[in-house]
Design an enzyme around this catalytic site. Structure first.
Site, mmCIF file in Angstrom:
data_model
loop_
_atom_site.group_PDB
_atom_site.id
_atom_site.type_symbol
_atom_site.label_atom_id
_atom_site.label_comp_id
_atom_site.label_asym_id
_atom_site.label_seq_id
_atom_site.Cartn_x
_atom_site.Cartn_y
_atom_site.Cartn_z
ATOM 1 N N ASP A 13 -2.837 -6.050 13.364
ATOM 2 C CA ASP A 13 -3.637 -5.716 14.550
ATOM 3 C C ASP A 13 -4.794 -6.704 14.632
ATOM 4 O O ASP A 13 -5.066 -7.421 13.667
ATOM 5 C CB ASP A 13 -4.147 -4.277 14.487
ATOM 6 N N ARG B 93 2.671 11.644 -8.262
ATOM 7 C CA ARG B 93 1.957 11.670 -6.979
ATOM 8 C C ARG B 93 2.700 10.949 -5.860
ATOM 9 O O ARG B 93 2.091 10.514 -4.880
ATOM 10 C CB ARG B 93 0.560 11.044 -7.100
ATOM 11 N N ARG C 232 -0.498 -8.271 -4.363
ATOM 12 C CA ARG C 232 -0.553 -7.283 -3.291
ATOM 13 C C ARG C 232 0.146 -7.863 -2.067
ATOM 14 O O ARG C 232 -0.036 -9.037 -1.725
ATOM 15 C CB ARG C 232 -2.020 -6.954 -2.976
ATOM 16 N N GLY D 241 0.826 -1.208 0.000
ATOM 17 C CA GLY D 241 0.000 0.000 0.000
ATOM 18 C C GLY D 241 0.858 1.256 0.000
ATOM 19 O O GLY D 241 0.575 2.231 -0.699
ATOM 20 N N ARG E 191 6.200 -4.663 12.969
ATOM 21 C CA ARG E 191 5.591 -4.859 11.644
ATOM 22 C C ARG E 191 6.658 -5.146 10.601
ATOM 23 O O ARG E 191 6.492 -5.951 9.708
ATOM 24 C CB ARG E 191 4.790 -3.616 11.241
ATOM 25 N N SER F 235 -1.027 -5.441 4.897
ATOM 26 C CA SER F 235 -1.307 -5.824 6.281
ATOM 27 C C SER F 235 -2.822 -5.912 6.453
ATOM 28 O O SER F 235 -3.584 -5.425 5.621
ATOM 29 C CB SER F 235 -0.705 -4.808 7.254
ATOM 30 N N ARG G 203 7.267 1.893 1.228
ATOM 31 C CA ARG G 203 7.543 0.464 1.374
ATOM 32 C C ARG G 203 8.120 -0.085 0.062
ATOM 33 O O ARG G 203 9.041 -0.894 0.055
ATOM 34 C CB ARG G 203 6.252 -0.292 1.656
HETATM 35 N N1 HPA Z 1 -8.918 -2.425 8.936
HETATM 36 C C1 HPA Z 1 -8.747 -2.270 7.636
HETATM 37 N N2 HPA Z 1 -7.593 -2.453 7.025
HETATM 38 C C2 HPA Z 1 -6.547 -2.823 7.773
HETATM 39 C C3 HPA Z 1 -6.661 -3.002 9.144
HETATM 40 C C4 HPA Z 1 -7.911 -2.802 9.759
HETATM 41 O O1 HPA Z 1 -8.077 -2.947 10.968
HETATM 42 N N3 HPA Z 1 -5.442 -3.345 9.612
HETATM 43 C C5 HPA Z 1 -4.617 -3.394 8.546
HETATM 44 N N4 HPA Z 1 -5.275 -3.071 7.435
#
Ligand code: HPA
Length: 237
Positions: free
Chosen positions: A208, A46, A90, A23, A221, A93, A27
């Protein structure tokens, strides 16, 4: 139609057939600097940085997708359609919905469920579950096996919303839709691959948990991310 409105590369030759998409564009820069050799930059428009290089002598590109389906929708469409890219993987996370997922676990996404209008708006697609490409997934699973990296294989939720007013939605989506975790891009990526007859897959690390509310630090991470990268980079051709 190149360059496109969002990618400045002047020739498809500047981009490999397989593109890894985190994303975060920084990175992408980090991956290029840390893992790739003979690196060239093919996009800075951009700040959505894109690089091509070699990994163990095999060519691969890496480019940021931005967050959310509209953003990955634009970049993946342009890469597939105008730059002759064949495979987009892709690397992202996710937040865990399943109590069986631990922080840092790696998921190879089998399919993405979404309530998003992206696929219908883009191509009148009415399905709300879209699958990753089976051939790419098989390769990813074999690579993980060879590297001795344990992975979960399952369905995830591609959400349009990060901050929701309603709480408890994760329990419902885990129970009723079988979604193990949440991220925000795969559904659009898989749809674009389908309409353009290309291949897409997604590997995620758990950053998370919506069940335990634990969260990783940015350093932690990074460590989890290395595992996922080892798998993804082996897809270089
Ligand atoms: N929500 C949406 N996208 C995410 C999250 C989340 O809690 N954690 C990592 N990407």
């Amino acid at each position: 139609m190149i360059p496109t409105p969002h990618i400045e590369a002047k020739s498809p030759d500047l981009i490999a057939k397989t593109v890894l998409m985190p994303g975060d564009p920084l990175r992408a820069k980090y991956i290029a600097e840390k893992y790739l050799e003979n690196v060239t930059t093919f996009n800075t428009v951009r700040g959505m940085l894109g690089f091509t290089g070699t990994y163990k002598g095999r060519r691969i590109s890496v480019m940021g997708s931005g967050m959310g389906m509209p953003s990955i929708g634009i970049y993946s469409y342009e890469l597939f359609k105008f730059y002759d890219v064949e495979n987009i993987i892709r690397i992202g996370s996710c937040g865990a919905y399943s109590p069986d997922l631990k922080l840092y676990d790696v998921i190879i996404v089998k399919a993405a469920y979404s309530e998003s209008s992206f696929a219908f708006a883009q191509g009148k697609e009415t399905k709300d579950v879209l699958s990753a490409n089976a051939e790419l997934n098989e390769k990813l699973i074999n690579i993980a096996k060879n590297l001795n990296i344990p992975v979960h294989l399952g369905r995830i939720h591609s959400s349009d919303v990060f901050y929701r007013e309603e709480s408890g939605i994760h329990e419902k989506l885990y129970r009723e839709k079988g979604c193990l975790a949440v991220e925000m891009e795969s559904f659009a990526l898989f749809h674009n691959a389908n309409v353009l007859n290309k291949k897409a897959a997604c590997i995620l690390t758990v950053s998370d948990s919506l069940v335990t509310h634990e969260a990783t630090t940015s350093h932690e991470r990074q460590v989890a991310f290395e595992q996922m990268m080892k798998i993804a980079l082996e897809m270089a051709e």
